[in-house]
Design a protein around this motif. Structure first.
Motif, PDB file in Angstrom:
ATOM      1  N   PRO A  50      18.834   1.362  56.486  1.00 51.04           N
ATOM      2  CA  PRO A  50      18.538   2.753  56.192  1.00 51.04           C
ATOM      3  C   PRO A  50      17.272   2.939  55.405  1.00 51.04           C
ATOM      4  N   GLU A  51      16.915   1.946  54.588  1.00 48.68           N
ATOM      5  CA  GLU A  51      15.749   2.171  53.743  1.00 48.68           C
ATOM      6  C   GLU A  51      14.451   2.155  54.519  1.00 48.68           C
ATOM      7  N   THR A  52      14.447   1.586  55.730  1.00 50.09           N
ATOM      8  CA  THR A  52      13.213   1.558  56.510  1.00 50.09           C
ATOM      9  C   THR A  52      13.322   2.338  57.791  1.00 50.09           C
ATOM     10  N   GLY A  53      14.538   2.417  58.346  1.00 55.28           N
ATOM     11  CA  GLY A  53      14.718   3.123  59.606  1.00 55.28           C
ATOM     12  C   GLY A  53      14.022   2.433  60.764  1.00 55.28           C
ATOM     13  N   ALA A  54      13.691   1.145  60.613  1.00 57.61           N
ATOM     14  CA  ALA A  54      12.890   0.506  61.660  1.00 57.61           C
ATOM     15  C   ALA A  54      13.499  -0.769  62.211  1.00 57.61           C
ATOM     16  N   VAL A  55      14.743  -1.107  61.810  1.00 56.07           N
ATOM     17  CA  VAL A  55      15.362  -2.330  62.287  1.00 56.07           C
ATOM     18  C   VAL A  55      16.465  -1.987  63.268  1.00 56.07           C
ATOM     19  N   LYS A  94       8.397   4.274  60.410  1.00 58.15           N
ATOM     20  CA  LYS A  94       9.573   4.184  59.538  1.00 58.15           C
ATOM     21  C   LYS A  94      10.033   5.569  59.094  1.00 58.15           C
ATOM     22  N   GLY A  95       9.941   6.517  60.015  1.00 60.88           N
ATOM     23  CA  GLY A  95      10.382   7.869  59.723  1.00 60.88           C
ATOM     24  C   GLY A  95      11.823   8.102  60.137  1.00 60.88           C
ATOM     25  N   ASP A  96      12.276   9.328  59.995  1.00 64.23           N
ATOM     26  CA  ASP A  96      13.645   9.721  60.319  1.00 64.23           C
ATOM     27  C   ASP A  96      13.718   9.992  61.822  1.00 64.23           C
ATOM     28  N   VAL A  97      14.107   8.983  62.585  1.00 64.35           N
ATOM     29  CA  VAL A  97      14.074   9.090  64.035  1.00 64.35           C
ATOM     30  C   VAL A  97      15.137  10.050  64.563  1.00 64.35           C
ATOM     31  N   ALA A  98      16.317  10.062  63.942  1.00 64.04           N
ATOM     32  CA  ALA A  98      17.367  10.986  64.377  1.00 64.04           C
ATOM     33  C   ALA A  98      16.888  12.432  64.284  1.00 64.04           C
ATOM     34  N   GLY A 155       9.438  21.884  52.271  1.00 66.67           N
ATOM     35  CA  GLY A 155      10.861  22.112  52.539  1.00 66.67           C
ATOM     36  C   GLY A 155      11.760  21.171  51.773  1.00 66.67           C
ATOM     37  N   ARG A 156      11.199  20.353  50.895  1.00 69.47           N
ATOM     38  CA  ARG A 156      11.943  19.423  50.033  1.00 69.47           C
ATOM     39  C   ARG A 156      12.724  18.376  50.838  1.00 69.47           C
ATOM     40  N   LEU A 157      12.159  17.963  51.971  1.00 67.20           N
ATOM     41  CA  LEU A 157      12.762  16.883  52.731  1.00 67.20           C
ATOM     42  C   LEU A 157      12.299  15.544  52.172  1.00 67.20           C
ATOM     43  N   ASP A 158      13.066  14.481  52.444  1.00 69.94           N
ATOM     44  CA  ASP A 158      12.658  13.170  51.951  1.00 69.94           C
ATOM     45  C   ASP A 158      11.482  12.644  52.765  1.00 69.94           C
ATOM     46  N   ASP A 159      10.952  11.513  52.324  1.00 65.86           N
ATOM     47  CA  ASP A 159       9.711  11.010  52.922  1.00 65.86           C
ATOM     48  C   ASP A 159       9.906  10.607  54.377  1.00 65.86           C
ATOM     49  N   LYS A 160      11.073  10.068  54.723  1.00 64.02           N
ATOM     50  CA  LYS A 160      11.334   9.701  56.122  1.00 64.02           C
ATOM     51  C   LYS A 160      11.298  10.939  57.018  1.00 64.02           C
ATOM     52  N   ALA A 161      11.897  12.037  56.528  1.00 56.37           N
ATOM     53  CA  ALA A 161      11.910  13.274  57.312  1.00 56.37           C
ATOM     54  C   ALA A 161      10.511  13.864  57.419  1.00 56.37           C
ATOM     55  N   ARG A 162       9.718  13.748  56.359  1.00 51.52           N
ATOM     56  CA  ARG A 162       8.346  14.260  56.398  1.00 51.52           C
ATOM     57  C   ARG A 162       7.522  13.536  57.443  1.00 51.52           C
ATOM     58  N   ARG A 163       7.717  12.229  57.534  1.00 48.38           N
ATOM     59  CA  ARG A 163       6.986  11.454  58.537  1.00 48.38           C
ATOM     60  C   ARG A 163       7.385  11.891  59.948  1.00 48.38           C
ATOM     61  N   LEU A 218       1.238   4.654  58.063  1.00 45.46           N
ATOM     62  CA  LEU A 218       2.437   5.044  57.315  1.00 45.46           C
ATOM     63  C   LEU A 218       3.422   3.886  57.183  1.00 45.46           C
ATOM     64  N   ALA A 219       3.502   3.057  58.216  1.00 52.10           N
ATOM     65  CA  ALA A 219       4.444   1.940  58.191  1.00 52.10           C
ATOM     66  C   ALA A 219       4.121   0.956  57.067  1.00 52.10           C
ATOM     67  N   ARG A 220       2.860   0.909  56.675  1.00 50.90           N
ATOM     68  CA  ARG A 220       2.441  -0.003  55.610  1.00 50.90           C
ATOM     69  C   ARG A 220       2.581   0.607  54.218  1.00 50.90           C
ATOM     70  N   ARG A 221       2.933   1.876  54.173  1.00 50.37           N
ATOM     71  CA  ARG A 221       3.109   2.562  52.891  1.00 50.37           C
ATOM     72  C   ARG A 221       4.587   2.647  52.564  1.00 50.37           C
ATOM     73  N   PRO A 222       4.974   2.289  51.328  1.00 53.11           N
ATOM     74  CA  PRO A 222       6.399   2.343  50.974  1.00 53.11           C
ATOM     75  C   PRO A 222       6.896   3.785  50.979  1.00 53.11           C
ATOM     76  N   LEU A 223       8.165   3.975  51.339  1.00 52.90           N
ATOM     77  CA  LEU A 223       8.768   5.292  51.277  1.00 52.90           C
ATOM     78  C   LEU A 223       8.844   5.743  49.824  1.00 52.90           C
ATOM     79  N   ARG A 224       8.368   6.929  49.553  1.00 53.06           N
ATOM     80  CA  ARG A 224       8.233   7.385  48.164  1.00 53.06           C
ATOM     81  C   ARG A 224       9.572   7.568  47.465  1.00 53.06           C
ATOM     82  N   ASP A 225      10.624   7.890  48.250  1.00 49.20           N
ATOM     83  CA  ASP A 225      11.916   8.115  47.608  1.00 49.20           C
ATOM     84  C   ASP A 225      12.939   7.083  48.050  1.00 49.20           C
ATOM     85  N   ALA A 226      12.442   5.886  48.455  1.00 49.73           N
ATOM     86  CA  ALA A 226      13.358   4.826  48.884  1.00 49.73           C
ATOM     87  C   ALA A 226      14.095   4.279  47.670  1.00 49.73           C
TER      88      ALA A 226
END
Length: 332
Positions: A11-16, A143-147, A268-276, A324-332
């Motif tokens: 969940p912390e990366t959304g990429a595995v 590594k964004g919110d794919v769902a 909209g106060r979404l987390d970083d994955k959703a912003r991506r 973006l994939a190389r940048r850590p998620l700000r709210d991970a």
């Protein structure tokens, strides 16, 4: 759409991907996304150099788009729509941002650059189209919110028969005569019905569809490239004169979409994955639909912004996703 992007064991990366099969499919998707811009470039050059080989294929563009949308429908599952009900605010924000930011930005760009009517309408058409079919893959690679990305792309596509013609009529009606009713019918035939057909095939032919899923990114890439070749061939004689200003308009359009899409998620106060995810859902358009509508309702020159956008937004999307994939998620 990409099946491998829909589930994750990290969940912390959304990429595995959750299993080896999905991991293999994700690898295929990465390769397809990397090679896709090259295919589009080759197709565009071929359409320009030998227009006679593609120009006569113009009437087939709606059917080619139908193939792409059918492939999109094949990748949809009931959980994709269930995710809309789980977080309606994020989905609604993404759809509103998509259908407000991109059409508005295109209108401003068309006025600021004093584009000729045909090019202005073509650019606005791109902005009024639903999310691009590659946006989910870009969200996955970033590594964004794919769902969330899948949910926004699905809903934006399903409401396109109503929203897209109305927006084009409102923003582009002062440039050329707009047949909004005809656009509604064209979008229903080339987008909505193929998506529904693909979704039904997914539900009732699960084993067969499972075998072809890994090939869908390639199928979409090849068909979109062919559409680009046909569109470029139709306006080859005018590309030299109009190409520079169209490229500038497209780069500005795509840049505004990616940046303002991310900003909309932040506001909209979404987390970083959703912003991506929002960055790609706003910044990437279904340029194949825009090209189809432009070809059917206007001149070949009107479809030129769609062809340029098909190339550019996949290049810029891949670059931004890698960054973006190389940048850590700000709210991970």
């Amino acid at each position: 759409m990409l099946e491998a992007t829909k589930t994750s064991s990290a969940p912390e990366t959304g990429a595995v991907p959750a299993n080896p099969a999905l991991a293999a499919e994700a690898k295929i998707a990465r390769i397809a996304v990397t090679i896709f811009p090259l295919l589009v470039v080759v197709a565009g050059v071929a359409g320009y150099l030998v227009p006679g080989a593609f120009k006569h294929l113009g009437p087939s563009v709606p059917y080619l788009l139908g193939i792409i949308m059918f492939c999109m429908g094949l990748t949809l599952t009931p959980p994709d729509f269930a995710s809309v009900a789980k977080r309606p605010w994020a989905v609604v924000l993404g759809i509103v941002a998509h259908y407000v930011i991109m059409p508005g930005a295109d209108w401003i760009i068309a006025v600021a650059l004093n584009l000729p009517p045909e090019l202005a309408v073509g650019l606005i058409l791109v902005g009024c189209a639903p999310s691009g079919t590659a946006s989910n893959v870009m969200a996955f690679l970033a590594k964004g919110d794919v769902a969330l990305s899948v949910a926004i792309a699905s809903v934006s596509t399903l409401i396109a028969p109503v929203v897209t013609p109305l927006l084009v009529l409102f923003l582009a009606g002062s440039y050329l005569q707009i047949d909004a009713g005809g656009m509604v019918l064209d979008i229903v035939k080339t987008v909505l019905l193929p998506v529904i057909a693909g979704l039904l095939a997914r539900l009732f032919l699960k084993k067969l569809v499972a075998k072809v899923l890994p090939a869908l990114p390639w199928a979409s890439a090849v068909v979109i490239s062919l559409i680009v070749a046909i569109v470029v061939a139709g306006s080859a004689s005018k590309i030299v004169a109009a190409g520079g200003i169209v490229f500038l308009a497209v780069v500005l359009h795509n840049g505004f979409g990616l940046g303002l899409g991310y900003l909309a998620g932040k506001l909209g106060r979404l987390d970083d994955k959703a912003r991506r995810a929002l960055a790609f859902e706003v910044g990437m358009q279904n340029s194949g639909l825009a090209a189809t509508l432009a070809t059917a309702h206007f001149s070949p020159l009107t479809a030129l912004p769609s062809a340029v956008f098909s190339l550019w937004h996949n290049i810029s999307g891949a670059v931004v996703a890698a960054w973006l994939a190389r940048r850590p998620l700000r709210d991970a």
